[in-house]
Design a protein around this motif. Structure first.
Motif, PDB file in Angstrom:
ATOM      1  N   THR A  98       0.876  -1.178   0.000  1.00 49.88           N
ATOM      2  CA  THR A  98       0.000   0.000   0.000  1.00 49.88           C
ATOM      3  C   THR A  98       0.913   1.229   0.000  1.00 49.88           C
ATOM      4  O   THR A  98       1.711   1.387   0.937  1.00 49.88           O
ATOM      5  CB  THR A  98      -0.893  -0.016   1.253  1.00 49.88           C
ATOM      6  OG1 THR A  98      -1.536  -1.297   1.307  1.00 49.88           O
ATOM      7  CG2 THR A  98      -1.926   1.096   1.214  1.00 49.88           C
ATOM      8  N   HIS A  99       0.823   2.050  -1.044  1.00 44.71           N
ATOM      9  CA  HIS A  99       1.791   3.151  -1.179  1.00 44.71           C
ATOM     10  C   HIS A  99       1.699   4.101   0.022  1.00 44.71           C
ATOM     11  O   HIS A  99       2.679   4.339   0.701  1.00 44.71           O
ATOM     12  CB  HIS A  99       1.570   3.896  -2.508  1.00 44.71           C
ATOM     13  CG  HIS A  99       2.725   4.777  -2.881  1.00 44.71           C
ATOM     14  ND1 HIS A  99       2.896   5.296  -4.134  1.00 44.71           N
ATOM     15  CD2 HIS A  99       3.777   5.233  -2.166  1.00 44.71           C
ATOM     16  CE1 HIS A  99       3.993   6.029  -4.166  1.00 44.71           C
ATOM     17  NE2 HIS A  99       4.544   6.006  -2.980  1.00 44.71           N
ATOM     18  N   VAL A 100       0.482   4.633   0.238  1.00 42.11           N
ATOM     19  CA  VAL A 100       0.248   5.411   1.468  1.00 42.11           C
ATOM     20  C   VAL A 100      -0.898   4.737   2.195  1.00 42.11           C
ATOM     21  O   VAL A 100      -2.007   4.637   1.655  1.00 42.11           O
ATOM     22  CB  VAL A 100      -0.129   6.873   1.161  1.00 42.11           C
ATOM     23  CG1 VAL A 100      -0.600   7.578   2.449  1.00 42.11           C
ATOM     24  CG2 VAL A 100       1.060   7.626   0.568  1.00 42.11           C
ATOM     25  N   ASP A 101      -0.634   4.243   3.401  1.00 41.32           N
ATOM     26  CA  ASP A 101      -1.739   3.680   4.179  1.00 41.32           C
ATOM     27  C   ASP A 101      -2.406   4.815   4.920  1.00 41.32           C
ATOM     28  O   ASP A 101      -1.791   5.487   5.759  1.00 41.32           O
ATOM     29  CB  ASP A 101      -1.278   2.562   5.133  1.00 41.32           C
ATOM     30  CG  ASP A 101      -2.460   1.676   5.491  1.00 41.32           C
ATOM     31  OD1 ASP A 101      -3.456   2.223   6.024  1.00 41.32           O
ATOM     32  OD2 ASP A 101      -2.432   0.466   5.203  1.00 41.32           O
ATOM     33  N   THR A 102      -3.660   5.025   4.597  1.00 46.34           N
ATOM     34  CA  THR A 102      -4.413   6.173   5.112  1.00 46.34           C
ATOM     35  C   THR A 102      -4.624   6.088   6.627  1.00 46.34           C
ATOM     36  O   THR A 102      -4.912   7.086   7.273  1.00 46.34           O
ATOM     37  CB  THR A 102      -5.763   6.242   4.369  1.00 46.34           C
ATOM     38  OG1 THR A 102      -5.522   5.885   3.009  1.00 46.34           O
ATOM     39  CG2 THR A 102      -6.362   7.624   4.393  1.00 46.34           C
TER      40      THR A 102
END
Ligand SMILES: Cc1ncc(COP(=O)(O)O)c(C=O)c1O
Length: 380
Positions: free
Chosen positions: A135-139
Motif C-alpha cells: 500500500t503506497h500510502v496507508d491512510t
C-alpha cells in the motif's frame, strides 16, 4: 459564526468548480462521438503521465474494487500472496484474498513505521509468491512505503507480480509505473485527483496481462481485465455502461494536472505536507508516521494529553473543517487530515486557523502559532 465546511478528511477531497462543472454537464450517450474521443484521450493521458507501457482501465467503482480487480486478474485460488501491511488498508487485502482461497502470508510494520525492503526480500527468497501487495500510502497511519525501492528489489523476482495500492497516493506521491517496476497500480478518483468518489483506475503491465491470460476464466465478471480490454482499446465499444460524467470529471482533473505539471504537483505536495506537519507540531500535536516515511497526501495527528477526540472534531466542524478520526487502536487518539489534490492556500490556512480556534475553545491558547508556521513554510 456560520462557516463553510471544508472537507479536510483524507478523501473525498475538495472538488474544484471546473471539475464540478463536468459532473453537472448534461449526460450524453456513451456512444456519442464527443464522449468516445474524451474517454480515449483520458486513457492516453493516464498512460503517458504515469509512464506506463502496459494497459490502463477506468471503471465505475471505488478503491476497494480496484484492490479486488488487481487481485482477481493475477491470482487464483491456491496461489501464494505476500501482503506487506503498513496499517488498516494493507490489512484489507487479507480478508479480500483469503475469501478467494489465496494462501496469504503477511509482514506488518508497527503503525507509523515501514516494513524494511530487506525484510520483504528475505520473505520472497523463502518461498515462491505469485504476487506481493504494497500500500503506497496507508491512510490509517500516514506512512508512505518506499515503492520505488521495493520495485527495484522485485527485479530479482521476475515471476512475482508487484501490486501497488495507490488509492491515497496516486497524483500526489511520485509514482511511475514502468520505472518503478510496478505490475499493477490501482487507485480511486476521490483523493489526490480531487474528483468525487466513483471511479477506480488500474494500470497493468505486460507481465500482469500475460498472467491474466495464463489463469484462464476467472470467477469475477464485472472486473475482468479481458472483458474491459476491448473498451479500453476502442472506447466506442460497450461492456458495461461507463460513468460518463465521472469520466469527464477525471479528464478535467488530468487537464489541471497537466496545466500544473505532474512533477510540480508532486513538489507542491511535499511542500504543503511539510508546512502542515510543522504547523501541527507547533500547536502541540505529534505526527504518527516516522519522519523518514511520512506521506505527503495526509497527516495522522496524535492529540496532546487532555484533548478529547470527539469534542475536538465536533468543535472543529463548527469552526469550518471536517477531519477524520483515527482507525484501529488509534481510534480516539488521533485525527487524520488530508492535504492532497487540488487543495489551495485558502483551504490550508482555513483548516489550520480552525484548529487553533478549536484548541482555544478547549482551553489551549495557541492562536496564531500554527498559521504563522504554515505560512512561513509555504513562503520558503
Ligand atoms: C490506501 C487505501 N486503499 C484502499 C482504500 C479503499 O478505497 P474506497 O474507500 O474508495 O473503496 C482506501 C480508502 O480510503 C485507502 O485509503
Amino acid at each position: 459564526m456560520k462557516n463553510r465546511r471544508l472537507v479536510m478528511i483524507p478523501g473525498p477531497t475538495p472538488v474544484v468548480r471546473s471539475i464540478q462543472d463536468q459532473m453537472g454537464r448534461e449526460t450524453v450517450a456513451f456512444g456519442d462521438p464527443g464522449f468516445v474521443k474524451d474517454f480515449k484521450e483520458l486513457l492516453v493521458d493516464l498512460k503517458e503521465l504515469w509512464k506506463s507501457s502496459g494497459e490502463v482501465f477506468v471503471v465505475a467503482g471505488t478503491g476497494t474494487m480496484g484492490m479486488e480487480m488487481a487481485i482477481a486478474n493475477v491470482l487464483k485460488a491456491g496461489d501464494n500472496l505476500l501482503i506487506v501491511s503498513h496499517g488498516y488498508f494493507g490489512d484489507r487485502f487479507i480478508e479480500l484474498t483469503e475469501r478467494k482461497g489465496i494462501n496469504v502470508d503477511i509482514i506488518s510494520a508497527e503503525w507509523g513505521q515501514i516494513v524494511p525492503v530487506e525484510e520483504i526480500e528475505k520473505k520472497l527468497s523463502e518461498k515462491h509468491y505469485h504476487a506481493v501487495t504494497v500500500t503506497h500510502v496507508d491512510t490509517s497511519t500516514g506512512v508512505c512505503a518506499p515503492v520505488a525501492e521495493v520495485g527495484e528489489m522485485m527485479k530479482k523476482f521476475p515471476e512475482t507480480i508487484y501490486i501497488v495500492d495507490g488509492v491515497c497516493a496516486t497524483a500526489g506521491e511520485r509514482e511511475y509505473v514502468d520505472e518503478m517496476n510496478i505490475d499493477v497500480l490501482l487507485t480511486g478518483s476521490q483523493k489526490a485527483f480531487g474528483v468525487a468518489p466513483g471511479l477506480e483506475m488500474v494500470w497493468a503491465s505486460e507481465k500482469a496481462m500475460a498472467r491474466r491470460k495464463e489463469i484462464g476464466t476467472i470467477p469475477e465478471y464485472y472486473i475482468d481485465f479481458e472483458k474491459w480490454l476491448p473498451v479500453m482499446h476502442d472506447t466506442s465499444k460497450y461492456y458495461a455502461t461507463p460513468a460518463v460524467n465521472m469520466v469527464w470529471a477525471l479528464k478535467e482533473s488530468i487537464r489541471l494536472i497537466k496545466e500544473e505539471g505532474i512533477e510540480e504537483r508532486y513538489d507542491r505536495h511535499i511542500k504543503v505536507a511539510k508546512a502542515m506537519q510543522a504547523a501541527l507540531e507547533e500547536m502541540g500535536f505529534t505526527i504518527l508516521a516516522n519522519k523518514d516515511y511520512r506521506a505527503v497526501t495526509l497527516s495522522n495527528v496524535l492529540y496532546p494529553e487532555g484533548i478529547d477526540d470527539l469534542k475536538f472534531r465536533t468543535i472543529l466542524a463548527e469552526e469550518g473543517s471536517q477531519v477524520a478520526g483515527g482507525l484501529g487502536a488509534y481510534a480516539g487518539k488521533m485525527f487524520r487530515i488530508g492535504h492532497m489534490g487540488n487543495i489551495d492556500m485558502h483551504d490550508l490556512v482555513g483548516a489550520i486557523s480552525g484548529i487553533e480556534r478549536t484548541l482555544y475553545r478547549m482551553g489551549v491558547d495557541v492562536l496564531g502559532k500554527g498559521v504563522a508556521t504554515l505560512q512561513r513554510e509555504l513562503l520558503k
